[in-house]
Structures are given as C-alpha cells and as structure tokens.
Enzyme design. Structure first.
Site, PDB file in Angstrom:
ATOM      1  N   ILE A  43       0.829  -1.213   0.000  1.00 45.91           N
ATOM      2  CA  ILE A  43       0.000   0.000   0.000  1.00 45.91           C
ATOM      3  C   ILE A  43       0.861   1.260   0.000  1.00 45.91           C
ATOM      4  CG2 ILE A  43      -0.371   0.222   2.491  1.00 45.91           C
ATOM      5  CD1 ILE A  43      -3.410   0.551   1.705  1.00 45.91           C
ATOM      6  N   CYS A  44       2.072   1.163   0.563  1.00 47.44           N
ATOM      7  CA  CYS A  44       2.916   2.367   0.577  1.00 47.44           C
ATOM      8  C   CYS A  44       3.456   2.688  -0.821  1.00 47.44           C
ATOM      9  CB  CYS A  44       4.052   2.232   1.585  1.00 47.44           C
ATOM     10  SG  CYS A  44       4.652   0.571   1.776  1.00 47.44           S
ATOM     11  N   THR A  45       3.646   1.648  -1.644  1.00 43.31           N
ATOM     12  CA  THR A  45       4.066   1.887  -3.030  1.00 43.31           C
ATOM     13  C   THR A  45       2.961   2.618  -3.784  1.00 43.31           C
ATOM     14  OG1 THR A  45       5.294  -0.169  -2.990  1.00 43.31           O
ATOM     15  CG2 THR A  45       4.852   0.768  -5.152  1.00 43.31           C
TER      16      THR A  45
END
EC number: 6.2.1.64
Lengths: 426, 177
Positions: A208-210
């Site tokens: 999700i951080c990507t």
C-alpha cells in the site's frame, strides 16, 4: 428403454462413443458392464449439473452434449458482455446483455437434437441441498474461489452415511491465462477443494505504501484510485465493479495520477481488469481444461475407464507442461477433515457438564474447548469479552441450545482443527 | 455410474455428516478463542454474536507511542482466510505507516498475506508498528521523512498529535490514555 435409440437419434449417431461402451478395455473399472445398460444410463437417466456458462462453461456444455449426456442443467449469474464473444462461442452479438445460462441452454438445444438443457440464471447459493441432490454429477467452470469453496462445502456436507446417492462427484476446472487445472473431488473420499486452499496463488496485491508514494506502474495508479481515493471520497459507499460510472470515475482519477507521475498505460479496460482482478482468458486453455473435465465426467458416469486421481495441472506458459498427482486429504481440513463424533447425552445436562465430559474423554485429549452451533456461540474460552458474554450459557441445558440431531463445532488449541459433535438426547 | 460408495468403507469417522458451520466461521472461532494477547491489546465486540466485526485496542507500554490508546477496526469477510481481514485505524494518528484515512501499511495485511497466518499474527504486527515505526514504507510521507531526518522533532510531533494537536495544519485525534 434401449440405450441405442431414442426418437431423436439417427443411425450411427453414437458410433464412436459406442466403441468404448460396447466392450471392456484393459483399464476399465471392474464394475463396468458393457452394452445397453450403461448407454441407457448415460443417455436417459444421468442428470448432470454444469456450474458456470462462461469460457469453460460453453466448452463443457458443448462437450457433454456431444458425448451423449442428455439431461444437463446449467447455472450462471452473469449476463453476456461483448468481450466474451471471442471465446464463449455459444453467444452472438445479438445476445449481449442477456443471461449466459439462458442463451447457452437454448443454443445447445437448437444445435444438438434430443438434449435437454435446463438453465438457471442466478447464484449457486440460491439453491439448497434438495436441488443439488437431484444430480448424479457436478462439473464446475468457475472463476471465483468463493463460489468453489461454497459448492465444495455444500457437496461435502450433503454426504449422508445412510444414503449412497448423497455422494456427488465434483469435477472442477479452472484456468488462468495459459495455466489450468482439472480435478476430481469425491466428497469425503478424496481431497476436497478446501484441502488445497493454501496451494492457490495469492491475488496480486501491491504494497500500500508503493501505491501511496512511489507508483511506477499503471496498475499502481488504478489501485490508488480504487483502494485509497474511492473510500476517501465516497466513504462507506461500496464500489460496484460492474457499474460503468464507477469504473469511469476510477479511470479518470487513475489517469490524472498517472499523468502526475509520468506513467503511461492507464486505459479503461486495464482499469476494469485491475479492479475486477481479470486475468486474460485464453480460448485454447479453456478448451483443454474443459475437455479434460468432460472426459472425467464421461468416465465416472459410465465407469468405462480409470478416472483422474485426482489433480491434473497444465502449464502452457513455457511449452506444454502437464502434471498429474494425487492431492492428499488434509486431516485438519475445516470442510472434510477434523473429527466427528456422535454423542448421546441426557436431556437435563448443562453445557458445563458437556464440557467436563469432553475434557475427561481419553480418546480426544481436549483442553479448554470452545463450542458453537452453526448460528450461535455456546461457550468461548477467549477473548475475555466473549468468555463473559457466553458464560451464562454454562448453566443452561444443552437441550435448550441445540436441537435433537443438531451440530456443535468444538475448537481448542490442542485440536489440529475442529471437532464436530452430533448431539442426541436420551 | 462409478460405484464410489464402496470406497468409503472403513472410514466411519469421516463418514459422519458435517455441520453447516462454514469453513470461515470455524477458522474465525479457532483464531479468536486461541488469541494469546499481551495486556497491551484488547478486543471488543460491539455485537458479541457477530464474530466477523470487532475492534482491537492497543495501548503500547513502551516506545514513542506509549501513553496512547489506538483502536483498529477488523472486518472479516466470508472468504477468510483466503483473503486477509480488512483492518483500519479508527482515530486519525500521526504515524509513518498509517494515513489520514486510517489505512495501515502492514505487509501481512496485503501483499504478504497467507492463509497460514491468523488474527494473532495480524494483531502482533499492528502492535509492532507502534514499537518500531518504519520510515521505509511510508503512508504518511511527511511523518516518515521527519522520522528519518529529525527524530527528536518527530517524537515531539507524535506526543502533541496524541494530545489532539495540529501538525502542519492537520488536527489529529486525541488518543491519550
């Protein structure tokens, strides 16, 4: 009635199939009796259910009808989309928007004389055990894990030790691009779908951080729109991946994001593909897998040759590789595994007394069991809040909570998975 | 038709009719009743009859987030454990791995989820985020940058955000114990 002819058959209609059914071969099952009886069963008595009328389903329906199955039922909840027409060959452009099950049934009946196809446009979950009980065999061409788990559990649960007819062989086909698998599941006899759940590829998910910070692919932008932006803008409103307006919104948002990060490749169809988790379907993979499923259906219905035991996989990504093996049953499978016990207790026994009995039972070695029925909790050891909430039940009579013949699911850390109890009262 | 029934003999135990409790339900029962949580974590079920929707309260007893109470909502769908539980952070907090909408960046909640993991693993993973916030997987980019470049300033902002303070114009929810 004689299996050779019905009013709609013509001379030589089954010439080739009859080569197999008129005499035993080296690998035929011991119980096989060649001749009219088996042909009569196949052509006049055998009732088969096909679940799914999509890429695999169209192939399966055609193959079954042409092999001599004459009483075929089909369930599908979808309608025809224009993108289906390249491979779902029972559908034409004029059929776009119509229910797949209905159009497929009508097409087969027009094309193959004497075959009755009964369609149902809806969900498999709409039907109960009585419905599934009427079939001799079930063949699945599904694209969802959830639907497979449901039909698998339903067929396993249906097996009644008193009634041989309750055991319905399940033949499951599946494809993903160039890969596919076909398997024969004999509920409670061989490994079931749930036994192999951990073999599944996990759905592609990006960190999700990507998605939030360092998108590099068009897919990252689309996931950003569907996973982060949609709930932020619309709150609890559910994303309907079949609604063109919703897809359109995602496409716009993803396109802007892609532009900002100079990423190319966000298209309407990719957006739809990513949010619906669509894997490109290859017509020939479907054809191979459907053929394999129908071979198994034919062999099991007629016992004319050894059937698949029990898992066939096809990998067409690099050359043609296939492998057949016996997937073993998992003892701790929540659907077909675990222990099952019939216990008979007095009508005035409390839940506490029942738990004491379970703990004392030498042969099951259980500590701190938690109990529930399919609809409610009886007693949970943890977490604290649920222990407290269910504690008053300890003093209640089991007979107030569970009806005669009812089921109790028992879990405990000392059990590999679960124990199910069938309660009768004395 | 193949005689399958004969293959069933000598399998009395397995032949018993199974309950209609779904596989997901049994698995959730097993996960929940075998939770082994430290005193810093507590579950709460708004409706004790509904095992699929509940909250988890984390009260870290060490690290930068000590003194706060952090609530997460858990939503388990019928396809569990094929699909991971959906987890959100309820209060708006200043944390490198949690965004302002409550999305949480924890690998086992998405790309690294496997059916062999369970609710206990997820809960322990969440607690770990408060002990060791990870600046390399940012969801709140500013918080992550700050943690990397100026740890003292970050710590100060964490403390003030936990009291309901503003950071760069954004007000955070008070989560003080």
């Amino acid at each position: 009635m004689n299996g050779n002819s019905t009013s709609s058959d013509w001379d030589g209609r089954y010439f080739h199939v009859d080569q197999i059914l008129d005499k035993a071969g080296p690998r035929t099952d011991e119980s096989f009796v060649p001749g009219d009886q088996v042909k009569d069963f196949l052509r006049n008595n055998c009732k088969i259910l096909v679940i799914g009328a999509g890429g695999l389903g169209c192939e399966i329906l055609a193959n079954l009808a042409l092999s001599g199955f004459k009483d075929i039922h089909v369930i599908d909840m979808d309608t025809i989309d224009i993108s289906n027409l390249n491979r779902q060959f029972l559908f034409r452009q004029k059929d776009v928007g119509k229910p797949k099950a209905l159009v497929a049934a009508e097409f087969i009946m027009n094309r193959v004389p004497g075959v009755k196809v009964t369609p149902y446009y809806g969900k498999i979950q709409d039907k109960d055990e009585d419905y599934y009980m009427q079939f001799n065999l079930v063949v699945c061409g599904l694209d969802s894990v959830e639907a497979r788990r449901w039909i698998n559990a339903t067929l396993v649960n249906m097996v009644d030790p008193e009634n041989p007819e309750s055991l319905k062989p399940l033949i499951d086909g599946g494809t993903e691009g160039f890969k596919g698998q076909a398997r024969v599941i004999l509920p409670t006899v061989s490994s079931c779908y749930e036994c192999s759940l951990d073999m599944l590829n996990k759905p592609t998910a990006f960190p999700i951080c990507t998605i939030a910070n360092t998108p590099r692919l068009p897919e990252h932008c689309i996931e950003w729109a569907s996973v982060l932006e949609w709930p932020r803008v619309y709150g609890d409103k559910k994303l309907d991946t079949d609604d063109p307006e919703h897809i359109g919104w995602l496409y716009d948002v993803a396109s802007k994001r892609a532009k900002e990060f100079k990423i190319e490749g966000v298209t309407w169809s990719l957006t739809q593909g990513v949010v619906k988790n669509i894997i490109p379907a290859i017509a020939s993979t479907n054809a191979i897998i459907a053929a394999s499923c129908c071979n198994e259906a034919f062999k099991i219905a007629t016992s004319s040759a050894a059937y698949l035991n029990n898992y066939f996989m096809l990998i067409g990504t690099e050359g043609v590789y296939s492998y057949t093996f016996e997937h073993e049953r998992r003892k701790e499978c929540p659907v077909c595994g675990g222990e099952s016990l019939d216990i008979s207790i007095r009508k005035d026994w409390t839940v506490e007394r029942l738990i004491e009995m379970l703990v004392e039972k030498q042969d099951i070695q259980i500590k701190k069991p938690s109990l529930s029925t399919p609809t409610k909790q009886i007693y949970f050891q943890a977490p604290p809040q649920l222990e407290q909430a269910t504690r008053p039940n300890l003093e209640k009579k089991v007979s107030e909570l569970v009806e005669e013949g009812g089921e109790i699911t028992v879990t405990a850390s000392t059990l590999p998975f679960n124990l199910s109890l069938r309660i009768t009262y004395t | 038709m193949l005689k399958i029934w004969s293959m069933k003999k000598n399998e009395d135990a397995a032949a018993k009719k199974k309950p209609k409790t779904s596989a997901a339900q049994i698995r959730v029962q097993k996960d929940l009743t075998e939770l082994d949580l430290p005193s810093t974590m507590q579950t709460h079920f708004p409706d004790p009859a509904d095992l699929l929707n509940f909250t988890l309260k984390i009260t870290p007893d060490e690290g930068m987030y000590k003194g706060g109470v952090f609530t997460f909502s858990f939503n388990i769908n019928p396809n569990y454990p094929h699909e991971p539980p959906k987890v959100k952070c309820v209060p708006k907090i200043y944390h490198p791995n949690v965004d302002l909408e409550g999305n949480v960046c924890l690998n086992i909640l998405r790309e690294d989820w496997k059916p062999v993991l369970n609710l206990n693993s997820v809960m322990v993973g969440l607690q770990y985020l408060f002990l060791e916030p990870n600046a390399d997987d940012p969801l709140n980019k500013e918080a992550a940058e700050e943690l990397k470049k100026n740890r003292d300033q970050f710590l100060y902002h964490v403390k003030s955000s936990m009291r309901g303070g503003y950071i760069k114009g954004e007000q955070y929810d008070s989560v003080a114990q």
